[in-house]
Design a protein around this motif. Structure first.
Motif, PDB file in Angstrom:
ATOM      1  N   SER A 159      -4.583  14.292   2.994  1.00  0.00           N
ATOM      2  CA  SER A 159      -5.844  13.994   2.307  1.00  0.00           C
ATOM      3  C   SER A 159      -5.992  14.833   1.045  1.00  0.00           C
ATOM      4  O   SER A 159      -6.540  14.357   0.034  1.00  0.00           O
ATOM      5  N   THR A 160      -5.515  16.057   1.077  1.00  0.00           N
ATOM      6  CA  THR A 160      -5.582  16.922  -0.101  1.00  0.00           C
ATOM      7  C   THR A 160      -4.661  16.413  -1.200  1.00  0.00           C
ATOM      8  O   THR A 160      -5.030  16.388  -2.381  1.00  0.00           O
ATOM      9  N   ILE A 161      -3.461  15.968  -0.819  1.00  0.00           N
ATOM     10  CA  ILE A 161      -2.512  15.414  -1.789  1.00  0.00           C
ATOM     11  C   ILE A 161      -3.107  14.165  -2.441  1.00  0.00           C
ATOM     12  O   ILE A 161      -3.044  13.988  -3.658  1.00  0.00           O
ATOM     13  N   ALA A 162      -3.681  13.267  -1.628  1.00  0.00           N
ATOM     14  CA  ALA A 162      -4.272  12.031  -2.152  1.00  0.00           C
ATOM     15  C   ALA A 162      -5.419  12.335  -3.107  1.00  0.00           C
ATOM     16  O   ALA A 162      -5.566  11.685  -4.148  1.00  0.00           O
ATOM     17  N   LYS A 163      -6.226  13.323  -2.781  1.00  0.00           N
ATOM     18  CA  LYS A 163      -7.355  13.693  -3.638  1.00  0.00           C
ATOM     19  C   LYS A 163      -6.871  14.189  -4.996  1.00  0.00           C
ATOM     20  O   LYS A 163      -7.463  13.876  -6.039  1.00  0.00           O
ATOM     21  N   ARG A 164      -5.797  14.942  -4.997  1.00  0.00           N
ATOM     22  CA  ARG A 164      -5.243  15.445  -6.266  1.00  0.00           C
ATOM     23  C   ARG A 164      -4.756  14.291  -7.139  1.00  0.00           C
ATOM     24  O   ARG A 164      -4.991  14.261  -8.351  1.00  0.00           O
ATOM     25  N   LYS A 174      -6.379   9.394 -14.285  1.00  0.00           N
ATOM     26  CA  LYS A 174      -7.367   8.411 -14.716  1.00  0.00           C
ATOM     27  C   LYS A 174      -6.970   6.971 -14.411  1.00  0.00           C
ATOM     28  O   LYS A 174      -7.831   6.102 -14.327  1.00  0.00           O
ATOM     29  N   ALA A 175      -5.684   6.704 -14.226  1.00  0.00           N
ATOM     30  CA  ALA A 175      -5.267   5.329 -13.955  1.00  0.00           C
ATOM     31  C   ALA A 175      -5.222   5.015 -12.464  1.00  0.00           C
ATOM     32  O   ALA A 175      -5.099   3.851 -12.084  1.00  0.00           O
ATOM     33  N   VAL A 176      -5.334   6.026 -11.603  1.00  0.00           N
ATOM     34  CA  VAL A 176      -5.145   5.839 -10.159  1.00  0.00           C
ATOM     35  C   VAL A 176      -6.483   5.591  -9.472  1.00  0.00           C
ATOM     36  O   VAL A 176      -7.411   6.402  -9.575  1.00  0.00           O
ATOM     37  N   GLU A 177      -6.555   4.473  -8.772  1.00  0.00           N
ATOM     38  CA  GLU A 177      -7.766   4.144  -8.021  1.00  0.00           C
ATOM     39  C   GLU A 177      -7.724   4.749  -6.626  1.00  0.00           C
ATOM     40  O   GLU A 177      -8.730   5.234  -6.112  1.00  0.00           O
ATOM     41  N   SER A 178      -6.568   4.719  -5.967  1.00  0.00           N
ATOM     42  CA  SER A 178      -6.435   5.300  -4.631  1.00  0.00           C
ATOM     43  C   SER A 178      -4.979   5.679  -4.399  1.00  0.00           C
ATOM     44  O   SER A 178      -4.071   5.213  -5.094  1.00  0.00           O
ATOM     45  N   ALA A 179      -4.769   6.543  -3.412  1.00  0.00           N
ATOM     46  CA  ALA A 179      -3.412   6.976  -3.064  1.00  0.00           C
ATOM     47  C   ALA A 179      -3.309   7.121  -1.551  1.00  0.00           C
ATOM     48  O   ALA A 179      -4.238   7.600  -0.898  1.00  0.00           O
ATOM     49  N   THR A 180      -2.180   6.684  -1.009  1.00  0.00           N
ATOM     50  CA  THR A 180      -1.919   6.796   0.425  1.00  0.00           C
ATOM     51  C   THR A 180      -0.666   7.642   0.625  1.00  0.00           C
ATOM     52  O   THR A 180       0.372   7.364   0.023  1.00  0.00           O
ATOM     53  N   ILE A 181      -0.778   8.664   1.452  1.00  0.00           N
ATOM     54  CA  ILE A 181       0.331   9.585   1.691  1.00  0.00           C
ATOM     55  C   ILE A 181       0.865   9.364   3.105  1.00  0.00           C
ATOM     56  O   ILE A 181       0.097   9.394   4.066  1.00  0.00           O
ATOM     57  N   THR A 182       2.167   9.130   3.217  1.00  0.00           N
ATOM     58  CA  THR A 182       2.800   8.953   4.523  1.00  0.00           C
ATOM     59  C   THR A 182       3.897  10.000   4.681  1.00  0.00           C
ATOM     60  O   THR A 182       4.797  10.093   3.842  1.00  0.00           O
ATOM     61  N   LYS A 183       3.798  10.784   5.753  1.00  0.00           N
ATOM     62  CA  LYS A 183       4.816  11.795   6.039  1.00  0.00           C
ATOM     63  C   LYS A 183       5.683  11.334   7.212  1.00  0.00           C
ATOM     64  O   LYS A 183       5.152  10.895   8.235  1.00  0.00           O
ATOM     65  N   ARG A 184       6.996  11.420   7.025  1.00  0.00           N
ATOM     66  CA  ARG A 184       7.926  11.049   8.096  1.00  0.00           C
ATOM     67  C   ARG A 184       8.847  12.233   8.377  1.00  0.00           C
ATOM     68  O   ARG A 184       9.601  12.663   7.494  1.00  0.00           O
ATOM     69  N   GLU A 216      10.341  13.783   4.896  1.00  0.00           N
ATOM     70  CA  GLU A 216      10.125  12.715   3.916  1.00  0.00           C
ATOM     71  C   GLU A 216       8.632  12.524   3.654  1.00  0.00           C
ATOM     72  O   GLU A 216       7.845  12.396   4.584  1.00  0.00           O
ATOM     73  N   VAL A 217       8.280  12.480   2.355  1.00  0.00           N
ATOM     74  CA  VAL A 217       6.889  12.249   1.949  1.00  0.00           C
ATOM     75  C   VAL A 217       6.865  11.044   1.016  1.00  0.00           C
ATOM     76  O   VAL A 217       7.512  11.053  -0.037  1.00  0.00           O
ATOM     77  N   ASP A 218       6.132  10.006   1.397  1.00  0.00           N
ATOM     78  CA  ASP A 218       6.000   8.793   0.588  1.00  0.00           C
ATOM     79  C   ASP A 218       4.594   8.741  -0.004  1.00  0.00           C
ATOM     80  O   ASP A 218       3.610   8.901   0.714  1.00  0.00           O
ATOM     81  N   ILE A 219       4.520   8.503  -1.304  1.00  0.00           N
ATOM     82  CA  ILE A 219       3.242   8.379  -2.004  1.00  0.00           C
ATOM     83  C   ILE A 219       3.121   6.956  -2.516  1.00  0.00           C
ATOM     84  O   ILE A 219       3.968   6.493  -3.287  1.00  0.00           O
ATOM     85  N   LYS A 220       2.090   6.251  -2.098  1.00  0.00           N
ATOM     86  CA  LYS A 220       1.834   4.887  -2.575  1.00  0.00           C
ATOM     87  C   LYS A 220       0.512   4.878  -3.311  1.00  0.00           C
ATOM     88  O   LYS A 220      -0.523   5.204  -2.735  1.00  0.00           O
ATOM     89  N   VAL A 221       0.563   4.517  -4.591  1.00  0.00           N
ATOM     90  CA  VAL A 221      -0.657   4.537  -5.399  1.00  0.00           C
ATOM     91  C   VAL A 221      -1.108   3.114  -5.706  1.00  0.00           C
ATOM     92  O   VAL A 221      -0.310   2.184  -5.784  1.00  0.00           O
TER      93      VAL A 221
END
Length: 252
Positions: free
Chosen positions: A79-84, A89-99, A103-108
């Motif tokens: 949640s902290t990573i997504a908030k950052r 300014k172009a990002v509406e939302s971000a989803t962080i998945t850790k495996r 492995e860390v996947d960031i989907k914006v």
């Protein structure tokens, strides 16, 4: 008769002492495992991937996330990573998945572009639905209207972008260029050129209500001039001259 001898019981104090010793040993074992785990490679981030970016470089998203390969895998909350990342300014939302392991996947999800604009130096920028402007690469697909001739601080431009954001993407995909064309009666009047060869005069405040009628004319008529203000009219660029001059027909 001889009475049976009573059975001897183990002192309760000794049992409690054994339990305490086991608990201490178990705690020390857990601490030792934790120290070994957090100092081992499997507790570190081994890869960071970014998906969904269009206007924001992946490197900028990784930098905003504040994590990198080699950092502690559980060192920062998702949640902290997504908030950052959402601070971009172009990002509406971000989803962080850790495996696990590492492995860390960031989907914006970025704000959609509602228009593009060329600067005085010829640089192409995208105007997003949030109102922000971001630079785009030269090979970007320009599938939204290009705004030309506008001042950066023009309030009509801001109103126009708001109207475009409220219209479906497919409804405006034929709009090629939009420029200011004010008059005394319509300070927010605009001129539009379409990809199919039409010239359209309307107002920024009317565009959302007129776009369906505009698309209907474009689909059914030959290229020409369309006016959509108080009354809607259409005049082809090359009218057939059967019996003298033709008047501009009203659009029903």
């Amino acid at each position: 008769m001889n009475e049976p001898m009573p059975m001897l019981k183990e002192p309760a104090v000794k049992r409690r002492g054994n339990r305490k010793l086991l608990l201490v040993l178990l705690l020390l074992f857990i601490i030792l495992l934790s120290v070994l785990f957090f100092n081992s490679p499997i507790s570190k981030i081994s890869s960071v991937t970014v998906q969904g970016e269009l206007y924001t470089p992946a490197a900028d998203i990784k930098e905003a996330a504040g994590i990198k390969v080699g950092d502690a895998f559980y060192g920062t909350l998702s949640s902290t990573i997504a908030k950052r990342i959402k601070e971009l300014k172009a990002v509406e939302s971000a989803t962080i998945t850790k495996r696990f392991p590492g492995e860390v996947d960031i989907k914006v999800k970025e704000y959609p572009a509602v228009a593009f604009e060329l600067s005085d130096k010829g640089a192409l920028t995208a105007i997003l639905s949030s109102g922000s402007t971001v630079a785009v690469s030269g090979d970007a697909v320009v599938d939204k209207p290009v705004l030309s001739g506008w001042r950066s601080d023009d309030p009509i431009k801001a109103q126009l972008c708001k109207e475009l954001a409220g219209i479906g993407g497919k409804e405006i995909e034929d709009l090629s260029e939009i420029m200011p064309f004010p008059s005394n009666a319509y300070p927010d009047r605009i001129k539009i050129y379409t990809r199919t060869g039409f010239e359209v005069i309307t107002a920024a405040s009317l565009l959302k209500d007129k776009i369906s009628s505009l698309n209907a004319v474009v689909e059914e008529q030959e290229p020409g001039r369309i006016t959509m203000l108080l009354a809607d009219t259409y005049v082809p660029f090359h009218p057939l001259q059967d019996d003298g001059e033709q008047n501009a027909p009203d659009i029903e």
